[in-house]
Design a protein around this motif. Structure first.
Motif, PDB file in Angstrom:
ATOM      1  N   VAL A  45     -65.430  28.650 -62.544  1.00 15.98           N
ATOM      2  CA  VAL A  45     -65.321  27.365 -61.851  1.00 15.98           C
ATOM      3  C   VAL A  45     -65.876  26.230 -62.715  1.00 15.98           C
ATOM      4  O   VAL A  45     -65.229  25.175 -62.873  1.00 15.98           O
ATOM      5  CB  VAL A  45     -66.055  27.426 -60.498  1.00 15.98           C
ATOM      6  CG1 VAL A  45     -66.120  26.034 -59.859  1.00 15.98           C
ATOM      7  CG2 VAL A  45     -65.363  28.398 -59.555  1.00 15.98           C
ATOM      8  N   TYR A  85     -62.525  24.278 -58.366  1.00 19.62           N
ATOM      9  CA  TYR A  85     -62.577  25.392 -57.413  1.00 19.62           C
ATOM     10  C   TYR A  85     -61.178  25.863 -57.040  1.00 19.62           C
ATOM     11  O   TYR A  85     -60.924  27.064 -56.890  1.00 19.62           O
ATOM     12  CB  TYR A  85     -63.350  24.979 -56.152  1.00 19.62           C
ATOM     13  CG  TYR A  85     -64.843  25.115 -56.304  1.00 19.62           C
ATOM     14  CD1 TYR A  85     -65.463  26.339 -56.141  1.00 19.62           C
ATOM     15  CD2 TYR A  85     -65.630  24.017 -56.634  1.00 19.62           C
ATOM     16  CE1 TYR A  85     -66.845  26.481 -56.282  1.00 19.62           C
ATOM     17  CE2 TYR A  85     -67.009  24.141 -56.780  1.00 19.62           C
ATOM     18  CZ  TYR A  85     -67.603  25.382 -56.611  1.00 19.62           C
ATOM     19  OH  TYR A  85     -68.960  25.515 -56.771  1.00 19.62           O
ATOM     20  N   GLU A  86     -60.255  24.928 -56.880  1.00 23.63           N
ATOM     21  CA  GLU A  86     -58.899  25.283 -56.460  1.00 23.63           C
ATOM     22  C   GLU A  86     -58.180  26.121 -57.521  1.00 23.63           C
ATOM     23  O   GLU A  86     -57.564  27.141 -57.208  1.00 23.63           O
ATOM     24  CB  GLU A  86     -58.105  24.005 -56.174  1.00 23.63           C
ATOM     25  CG  GLU A  86     -56.674  24.269 -55.722  1.00 23.63           C
ATOM     26  CD  GLU A  86     -55.908  22.972 -55.487  1.00 23.63           C
ATOM     27  OE1 GLU A  86     -54.671  22.991 -55.639  1.00 23.63           O
ATOM     28  OE2 GLU A  86     -56.547  21.950 -55.156  1.00 23.63           O
ATOM     29  N   LEU A  90     -59.692  29.741 -58.249  1.00 25.32           N
ATOM     30  CA  LEU A  90     -59.736  30.696 -57.132  1.00 25.32           C
ATOM     31  C   LEU A  90     -58.911  31.954 -57.406  1.00 25.32           C
ATOM     32  O   LEU A  90     -59.374  33.072 -57.180  1.00 25.32           O
ATOM     33  CB  LEU A  90     -59.252  30.018 -55.846  1.00 25.32           C
ATOM     34  CG  LEU A  90     -59.255  30.899 -54.584  1.00 25.32           C
ATOM     35  CD1 LEU A  90     -60.667  31.364 -54.276  1.00 25.32           C
ATOM     36  CD2 LEU A  90     -58.662  30.143 -53.403  1.00 25.32           C
ATOM     37  N   SER A  91     -57.679  31.785 -57.895  1.00 26.38           N
ATOM     38  CA  SER A  91     -56.809  32.949 -58.099  1.00 26.38           C
ATOM     39  C   SER A  91     -57.402  33.905 -59.145  1.00 26.38           C
ATOM     40  O   SER A  91     -57.351  35.133 -58.981  1.00 26.38           O
ATOM     41  CB  SER A  91     -55.416  32.496 -58.529  1.00 26.38           C
ATOM     42  OG  SER A  91     -55.475  31.766 -59.749  1.00 26.38           O
ATOM     43  N   ILE A 147     -67.415  31.369 -53.913  1.00 27.18           N
ATOM     44  CA  ILE A 147     -66.365  30.547 -53.313  1.00 27.18           C
ATOM     45  C   ILE A 147     -66.909  29.617 -52.232  1.00 27.18           C
ATOM     46  O   ILE A 147     -66.473  28.464 -52.102  1.00 27.18           O
ATOM     47  CB  ILE A 147     -65.250  31.442 -52.729  1.00 27.18           C
ATOM     48  CG1 ILE A 147     -64.558  32.208 -53.863  1.00 27.18           C
ATOM     49  CG2 ILE A 147     -64.241  30.636 -51.945  1.00 27.18           C
ATOM     50  CD1 ILE A 147     -63.484  33.162 -53.395  1.00 27.18           C
ATOM     51  N   ARG A 181     -70.071  26.233 -53.580  1.00 21.87           N
ATOM     52  CA  ARG A 181     -69.247  25.041 -53.302  1.00 21.87           C
ATOM     53  C   ARG A 181     -69.907  24.178 -52.246  1.00 21.87           C
ATOM     54  O   ARG A 181     -69.926  22.940 -52.365  1.00 21.87           O
ATOM     55  CB  ARG A 181     -67.858  25.469 -52.845  1.00 21.87           C
ATOM     56  CG  ARG A 181     -66.923  24.283 -52.623  1.00 21.87           C
ATOM     57  CD  ARG A 181     -65.506  24.719 -52.393  1.00 21.87           C
ATOM     58  NE  ARG A 181     -64.614  23.586 -52.312  1.00 21.87           N
ATOM     59  CZ  ARG A 181     -63.295  23.678 -52.256  1.00 21.87           C
ATOM     60  NH1 ARG A 181     -62.723  24.870 -52.300  1.00 21.87           N
ATOM     61  NH2 ARG A 181     -62.545  22.597 -52.166  1.00 21.87           N
TER      62      ARG A 181
END
Length: 553
Positions: free
Chosen positions: A462, A484-485, A488-489, A532, A536
């Motif tokens: 991240v 973060y988006e 994520l994967s 996650i 955050r």
């Protein structure tokens, strides 16, 4: 936009608080363990004052679940036992004789008299006085055969019957022997597990090894001798008709009979019919009690099949003595005064309260179907466990400190956020282990150390992504959101594949391998959650408070 709904914030912090609360008793391990053990003992005695005093040492409203320490950390006993499956064959044939006798009696006009012959092992020999009726006798006995309940013996008969000069030889078929071996091992495993669980030991390892051996490891127990005393008692209870009573143990018992000593009358011996009317396998409950004279006794209750046999026999034999035999000793031989319907009764004898309680425990757990021969026994002292725990603690502290320093030096303020999440992460691991009652072994400690090193991987992904977004002239809020988006994967994929490995290790492995898999699997779950959600949320709360114009990641 960089925002998290209020309800999500509440849920995230609530999960963290719950996990840390569940982990809290492990920080006071000795005190909580003493309190739990004392309360378990007090529960038996019913002393409410002592219970209240012990509860005051650790408040009852707080969780009291602990991470159980394995044999390599806590010390305990190790046994390797061999199950004597041959004993089951002999007992099966002995119990089959009354059924054969009753089936052949209506055919006496054709086959003559029926006599049981001396035999040994897995066979039963019956002589008929009219050899010309052998064919009819074979037909009748073969009609008693049943289908083997076994995947390897579908459709096979459970007995084989042959004849030679008027002597019928009945033995178990090979298919039935294989099925009997499997049932005996499964029953022995379950009964040993029940007996050990009855005395309150924590997380024993009881597993099958090979075809006829059982490995038993119990952490926290004093010695291998103590463990053998718990599981070695067969507690085989039978109810047998009494043929006679005497003082000579070497007297002739006669075919189909046996001589059994009295438990509480020294020098007294009973001649009993070998085939029991009812056995302890048909018991469904046994509880310590007191008889009408206030002496310790044991109340028992049979299942419907046992209740019917017991009721029918008492109705037909009023005035006759009836022996209650425990482990080849007559503990009581009362005279049947009346019909006893319902399948309930009481066992009396010269018991103490402790003996009656232990007997009830053994009877509830069930009888071992065969004897055990202990091939290997070891008592493991707690000193090795203390050294292992100390070494594990040092390893965790060194790894923890190294990761904290690295993250701070590499990512500054964001590294501090990752370190806070890492502390919460370790607490959540211990909370999960306490909640499920898992056993922590030395490989399990290795799994925790590995998790500490891996836990920050997601945060590194991240933070590096945020750095890339900042280089493309994104604003701080947008850079954090995209970081973060887009990471994520990669986080999900990397941890999911490792979690699959942990699951396979748990399912396919045993002992130390499972201990490692449990802590690794839990560590992956908590690491993903903290990376996650927790980090955050911390970053968002910091951003809302500071509103920085630039970021240094």
């Amino acid at each position: 936009m960089l925002q998290i709904d209020l309800w999500k914030r509440v849920v995230i912090w609530a999960v963290c608080a719950l996990g840390l609360l569940l982990a809290l008793p492990n920080a006071f391990y000795s005190k909580v363990e003493q309190r739990n053990d004392a309360l378990a003992a007090i529960e038996v005695s019913g002393n409410s004052a002592e219970r209240d005093a012990m509860a005051a040492q650790w408040p009852g409203y707080l969780p009291s679940g602990l991470v159980n320490l394995g044999l390599d950390l806590r010390g305990g006993a190790h046994l390797l036992a061999e199950v004597k499956v041959q004993d089951v064959y002999s007992a099966r044939m002995k119990a089959f004789w009354p059924e054969v006798r009753d089936a052949l009696r209506p055919e006496r006009a054709t086959i003559g008299t029926i006599r049981l012959q001396p035999s040994a092992g897995d066979q039963l020999k019956v002589r008929i006085s009219k050899p010309e009726g052998t064919a009819r006798a074979l037909e009748v006995v073969r009609g008693l055969a049943q289908q083997v309940v076994s995947l390897s013996g579908v459709g096979a008969s459970d007995i084989e019957v042959n004849s030679d000069d008027g002597v019928l030889t009945i033995r178990l078929s090979e298919a039935e022997k294989r099925a009997t071996d499997e049932r005996t091992m499964q029953q022995s495993l379950e009964i040993i597990r029940r007996r050990i669980d009855e005395v309150g030991t924590r997380e024993p390892t009881i597993q099958r090894q090979g075809t006829d051996r059982i490995l038993i490891q119990v952490p926290g127990i004093g010695s291998a001798a103590e463990l053998k005393a718990i599981i070695g008692t067969t507690a085989q209870l039978t109810f047998q008709p009494v043929v006679g009573r005497g003082t000579d143990p070497d007297a002739s018992a006669g075919l189909g009979n046996e001589i059994v000593p009295s438990l509480d009358e020294e020098g007294a011996f009973y001649t009993l019919e070998s085939a029991p009317v009812v056995t302890g396998e048909e018991l469904v409950d046994a509880q310590p009690a007191f008889d009408q004279n206030g002496r310790p006794a044991v109340n028992f209750r049979f299942n419907p099949t046992g209740a019917r046999k017991f009721g029918d026999y008492t109705a037909e034999n009023i005035g006759s003595p009836f022996a209650i035999v425990l482990d080849s000793e007559v503990i009581s031989a009362p005279v049947i005064q009346s019909h006893i319907p319902g399948g309930s009764g009481i066992i009396t004898g010269n018991f103490t309260v402790e003996e009656s309680t232990n007997l009830a425990v053994l009877l509830r757990a069930g009888a071992l179907p065969a004897g055990l021969e202990f091939l290997e026994e070891r008592t493991i002292g707690p000193e090795l466990g203390a050294d292992s725990i100390k070494a594990g603690q040092v390893a965790c502290i060194v790894a923890f400190a190294a990761v904290l320093i690295f993250m701070f030096l590499s990512y500054g303020t964001f590294g501090i956020f990752a370190n806070i999440a890492l502390i919460i992460n370790v607490g959540l691991i211990f909370g999960l282990l306490s909640m499920v009652g898992a056993t922590l072994t030395l490989p399990g400690i290795a799994g925790i150390v590995l998790t500490i090193g891996m836990a920050v991987d997601a945060n590194v992904l991240v933070f590096e992504r945020i750095r890339e977004e900042l280089k493309s002239s994104k604003g701080p809020a947008r850079a954090i959101d995209l970081g973060y988006e887009k990471a994520l994967s990669a986080i999900i994929d990397a941890n999911f594949t490792t979690f699959i490995t942990a699951v396979i290790l748990f399912v396919m492995g045993s002992g130390p391998v499972r201990g490692f898999a449990i802590t690794l699997g839990f560590g992956i779950l908590t690491s993903v959650f903290t990376a996650i959600f927790v980090t955050r949320l911390i970053v968002v709360m910091w951003f809302e408070r500071k509103h920085p114009k630039t970021l240094e990641v």
